[in-house]
Scaffold this motif. Structure first.
Motif, PDB file in Angstrom:
ATOM      1  N   GLY A 162       0.829  -1.239   0.067  1.00 26.60           N
ATOM      2  CA  GLY A 162       0.076  -0.275   0.299  1.00 26.60           C
ATOM      3  C   GLY A 162       0.888   1.165  -0.021  1.00 26.60           C
ATOM      4  O   GLY A 162       1.918   1.362   0.783  1.00 26.60           O
ATOM      5  N   MET A 163       0.665   2.240  -0.952  1.00 30.22           N
ATOM      6  CA  MET A 163       1.223   3.233  -1.033  1.00 30.22           C
ATOM      7  C   MET A 163       0.264   4.599  -1.190  1.00 30.22           C
ATOM      8  O   MET A 163      -0.984   4.694  -1.315  1.00 30.22           O
ATOM      9  CB  MET A 163       2.042   3.472  -2.430  1.00 30.22           C
ATOM     10  CG  MET A 163       2.995   4.718  -2.352  1.00 30.22           C
ATOM     11  SD  MET A 163       3.566   5.140  -3.893  1.00 30.22           S
ATOM     12  CE  MET A 163       2.177   6.173  -4.616  1.00 30.22           C
ATOM     13  N   ASP A 164       0.724   5.481  -0.280  1.00 32.90           N
ATOM     14  CA  ASP A 164       0.037   6.701  -0.113  1.00 32.90           C
ATOM     15  C   ASP A 164       1.082   8.070   0.276  1.00 32.90           C
ATOM     16  O   ASP A 164       1.806   7.886   0.699  1.00 32.90           O
ATOM     17  CB  ASP A 164      -1.005   6.826   1.004  1.00 32.90           C
ATOM     18  CG  ASP A 164      -2.217   7.623   0.981  1.00 32.90           C
ATOM     19  OD1 ASP A 164      -3.340   7.385   0.338  1.00 32.90           O
ATOM     20  OD2 ASP A 164      -2.188   8.988   1.411  1.00 32.90           O
ATOM     21  N   VAL A 165       0.536   9.053  -0.269  1.00 28.33           N
ATOM     22  CA  VAL A 165       1.228  10.296  -0.128  1.00 28.33           C
ATOM     23  C   VAL A 165       1.407  10.821   1.348  1.00 28.33           C
ATOM     24  O   VAL A 165       1.965  11.462   1.829  1.00 28.33           O
ATOM     25  CB  VAL A 165       0.639  11.606  -1.056  1.00 28.33           C
ATOM     26  CG1 VAL A 165      -0.646  12.039  -0.633  1.00 28.33           C
ATOM     27  CG2 VAL A 165       1.727  12.699  -1.277  1.00 28.33           C
ATOM     28  N   SER A 166       0.223  10.637   2.266  1.00 29.59           N
ATOM     29  CA  SER A 166      -0.168  10.908   3.473  1.00 29.59           C
ATOM     30  C   SER A 166       0.494  10.222   4.459  1.00 29.59           C
ATOM     31  O   SER A 166       0.242   9.030   4.489  1.00 29.59           O
ATOM     32  CB  SER A 166      -1.420  11.191   3.784  1.00 29.59           C
ATOM     33  OG  SER A 166      -1.880  11.460   5.138  1.00 29.59           O
ATOM     34  N   ALA A 185       4.825 -10.750   6.909  1.00 31.05           N
ATOM     35  CA  ALA A 185       6.023 -10.772   5.796  1.00 31.05           C
ATOM     36  C   ALA A 185       5.192 -10.528   4.255  1.00 31.05           C
ATOM     37  O   ALA A 185       6.204 -10.194   3.415  1.00 31.05           O
ATOM     38  CB  ALA A 185       6.446 -12.286   5.688  1.00 31.05           C
ATOM     39  N   ARG A 186       3.982 -10.588   4.201  1.00 26.39           N
ATOM     40  CA  ARG A 186       3.273 -10.449   2.811  1.00 26.39           C
ATOM     41  C   ARG A 186       2.927  -8.995   2.688  1.00 26.39           C
ATOM     42  O   ARG A 186       2.662  -8.722   1.566  1.00 26.39           O
ATOM     43  CB  ARG A 186       2.039 -11.064   2.810  1.00 26.39           C
ATOM     44  CG  ARG A 186       2.170 -12.528   2.877  1.00 26.39           C
ATOM     45  CD  ARG A 186       0.662 -13.454   3.211  1.00 26.39           C
ATOM     46  NE  ARG A 186      -0.249 -12.895   2.399  1.00 26.39           N
ATOM     47  CZ  ARG A 186      -1.630 -12.753   2.804  1.00 26.39           C
ATOM     48  NH1 ARG A 186      -1.958 -13.176   4.294  1.00 26.39           N
ATOM     49  NH2 ARG A 186      -2.411 -12.355   2.057  1.00 26.39           N
ATOM     50  N   LEU A 187       3.416  -8.274   3.665  1.00 26.26           N
ATOM     51  CA  LEU A 187       2.698  -6.642   3.461  1.00 26.26           C
ATOM     52  C   LEU A 187       4.086  -5.703   3.544  1.00 26.26           C
ATOM     53  O   LEU A 187       4.974  -5.805   4.406  1.00 26.26           O
ATOM     54  CB  LEU A 187       1.857  -6.370   4.675  1.00 26.26           C
ATOM     55  CG  LEU A 187       1.509  -4.938   5.032  1.00 26.26           C
ATOM     56  CD1 LEU A 187       0.587  -4.348   3.815  1.00 26.26           C
ATOM     57  CD2 LEU A 187       0.779  -4.745   6.325  1.00 26.26           C
ATOM     58  N   THR A 188       3.963  -4.733   2.655  1.00 28.44           N
ATOM     59  CA  THR A 188       4.638  -3.527   2.694  1.00 28.44           C
ATOM     60  C   THR A 188       3.792  -2.299   2.695  1.00 28.44           C
ATOM     61  O   THR A 188       2.812  -2.171   1.638  1.00 28.44           O
ATOM     62  CB  THR A 188       5.428  -3.497   1.441  1.00 28.44           C
ATOM     63  OG1 THR A 188       6.351  -4.701   1.406  1.00 28.44           O
ATOM     64  CG2 THR A 188       6.402  -2.247   1.335  1.00 28.44           C
ATOM     65  N   LEU A 189       3.986  -1.460   3.530  1.00 26.23           N
ATOM     66  CA  LEU A 189       3.374  -0.096   3.349  1.00 26.23           C
ATOM     67  C   LEU A 189       4.589   1.140   3.276  1.00 26.23           C
ATOM     68  O   LEU A 189       5.551   1.125   3.889  1.00 26.23           O
ATOM     69  CB  LEU A 189       2.858   0.308   4.605  1.00 26.23           C
ATOM     70  CG  LEU A 189       1.661  -0.422   5.084  1.00 26.23           C
ATOM     71  CD1 LEU A 189       0.978  -0.194   6.410  1.00 26.23           C
ATOM     72  CD2 LEU A 189       0.433  -0.230   3.928  1.00 26.23           C
TER      73      LEU A 189
END
Length: 483
Positions: free
Chosen positions: A334-338, A360-364
């Motif tokens: 998940g990517m966000d500018v905030s 292990a499956r998640l990247t923020l």
């Protein structure tokens, strides 16, 4: 340049206490670019007017600023700043009325918190965008706005209008709020500052904009102009304002609390069982559109066979959480500018208590959709769910290049509101959300999606999301791009 503030609150002389300037005195304040004078053309119990007169010294301005002077090639010799000095006036106002802007009054501590009727007049104000821009900036703040273009020469109307407006603001507001509105928006209307924009401008903007700027429908334009189109500073300011708690929520489609939703589901199931036992037809509760949209995206991703998914503009992580709940999605990002939105997402996802196998499956990560980023590559599918309508139209080309040109996932899912459906919302006026830059009809979305697909080597199909009205179509439209 002259600015006047008039109140009819009784006793109107309270204006003097709030401004910390005595009505019986004329006070002068020397600044590096000229002299600011505060005086009261009228002062009575029923009506009181305070005036701020700024007399700019063009020579001092050039000496203090040098090559950074506005319109440098001519400004040393022909300079309109002595007559219409928006950024200069904002600086003078900020200095002269510093205590009033902070909402402090030792003599009458109860006064700053009271809204009062105010009329503010500026007879000559530079406004790159015309009277319409002045209305767009001040009206959402509760002001009644009268903005008239100043003709180049009244004797020659065929010459047209100048870039100046006569501005009158009327409303019942706190004086501190009114001063902070002017402090921020005068240089925004001018679209120019007479001094170098340093990182401490973010602090000034955050202090003056607290409580109103983050929720302003034109906040992007305000931040860009105020900070001289320095994008890094604008992003920092936006994150700082969000951290103050001014989070924007969808007005028509509020975010769903997953825990609360689970509780409601259990209650609905119990009610349905009781109704069935009594021989009654159970009441069918319609799902919220944001839930149906998320389900449509998940269903489409499974149909496409995607196992790694990137949620672009992930917000508070609702879709990310739903993806993690399905083991078939081995990698989820998940990517966000905030930064604030990502912090909330981590809390809602219970990142600190998440099992290692799921973690292990998640990247923020934080990032902007208009800048190339290596972290966006390597996913089967990318999702832009209710994102593109928050992007200024001139910057859509940059988003297209980043997502379809550089990241180039096998599939891209894009959902966006269908503006044709808006009349079905009974109390809606304008766009569905105050931060939307546009909303497209089905034909407009299809034209954009087809062009992008052709430009970057994709094919696109379209799906309705929500009830598909035979006259106006679905509330949400989805484009599915496949490379």
């Amino acid at each position: 340049m002259l600015l006047t503030m008039t109140t009819t609150a009784v006793p109107a002389t309270d204006l003097g206490f709030l401004l910390h300037k005595h009505p019986d005195r004329v006070q002068e304040f020397d600044r590096s670019f000229g002299t600011a004078t505060v005086f009261y053309p009228e002062s009575g119990e029923e009506r009181c007017t305070a005036a701020l007169l700024l007399e700019v010294d063009p020579i001092a301005l050039v000496r203090s600023r040098g090559k950074n002077s506005p319109d440098f090639s001519l400004s040393q010799y022909v300079n309109d700043r002595p007559y219409a000095a928006s950024s200069l006036l904002a600086v003078a106002l900020g200095d002269v009325f510093r205590t009033a802007r902070a909402g402090r009054c030792k003599a009458r501590p109860e006064l700053p918190g009271r809204p009062m009727p105010l009329e503010i007049r500026l007879p000559a104000l530079p406004c790159r965008g015309g009277p319409e821009l002045a209305v767009r900036l001040f009206e959402p703040l509760g002001w009644a706005v009268e903005a008239r273009a100043v003709p180049l020469d009244e004797g020659f109307p065929e010459w047209g209008d100048s870039r100046y407006v006569r501005l009158t603001l009327s409303g019942t507001v706190r004086l501190a709020d009114a001063l902070n509105h002017l402090y921020v928006l005068l240089p925004v209307l001018d679209d120019g500052k007479h001094y170098w924009i340093a990182p401490d401008e973010v602090d000034k903007l955050v202090r003056a904009g607290e409580g109103w700027l983050y929720g302003h429908p034109e906040r992007g334009l305000i931040m860009r102009r105020y900070l001289g189109r320095r994008w890094a500073l604008a992003r920092t300011a936006l994150a700082r304002l969000a951290e103050l708690g001014d989070e924007t929520e969808e007005q028509l489609e509020p975010a769903v609390d997953e825990d609360a939703a689970a509780g409601e589901t259990a209650a609905d199931e119990a009610a349905a069982a009781e109704a069935e036992a009594q021989g009654e037809a159970p009441e069918v509760k319609p799902k919220a559109l944001n839930v149906r949209r998320r389900e449509a995206v998940l269903e489409t991703l499974e149909e496409l066979g995607a196992t790694s998914v990137l949620d672009l503009g992930c917000g508070q992580g609702e879709l990310v959480g739903a993806l993690l709940a399905r083991p078939r999605f081995a990698r989820v990002a998940g990517m966000d500018v905030s930064a604030m939105a990502l912090t909330i997402a981590a809390r809602k996802l219970r990142l600190d208590r998440m099992p290692d196998s799921k973690r292990a499956r998640l990247t923020l990560f934080q990032g902007a959709l208009t800048y190339t980023d290596k972290r966006l590559s390597g996913y089967d599918a990318a999702v832009l769910m209710e994102v593109i309508e928050h992007v200024d139209p001139p910057r859509l080309a940059a988003l297209e290049l980043v997502v379809f040109g550089h990241a180039r996932p096998q599939h891209v899912l894009v959902t966006t509101p269908n503006i044709e459906y808006n009349p079905r919302y009974e109390f809606l006026t304008g766009l569905r959300h105050r931060d939307h830059r546009f909303e497209w009809s089905r034909a407009e979305f299809a034209a954009w999606a087809s062009r992008v697909a052709g430009d970057y080597g994709y094919q696109v199909t379209f799906k309705p999301v929500g009830d598909d009205d035979p006259e106006v179509g679905p509330p949400t439209q989805m484009g599915v791009f496949t490379r």
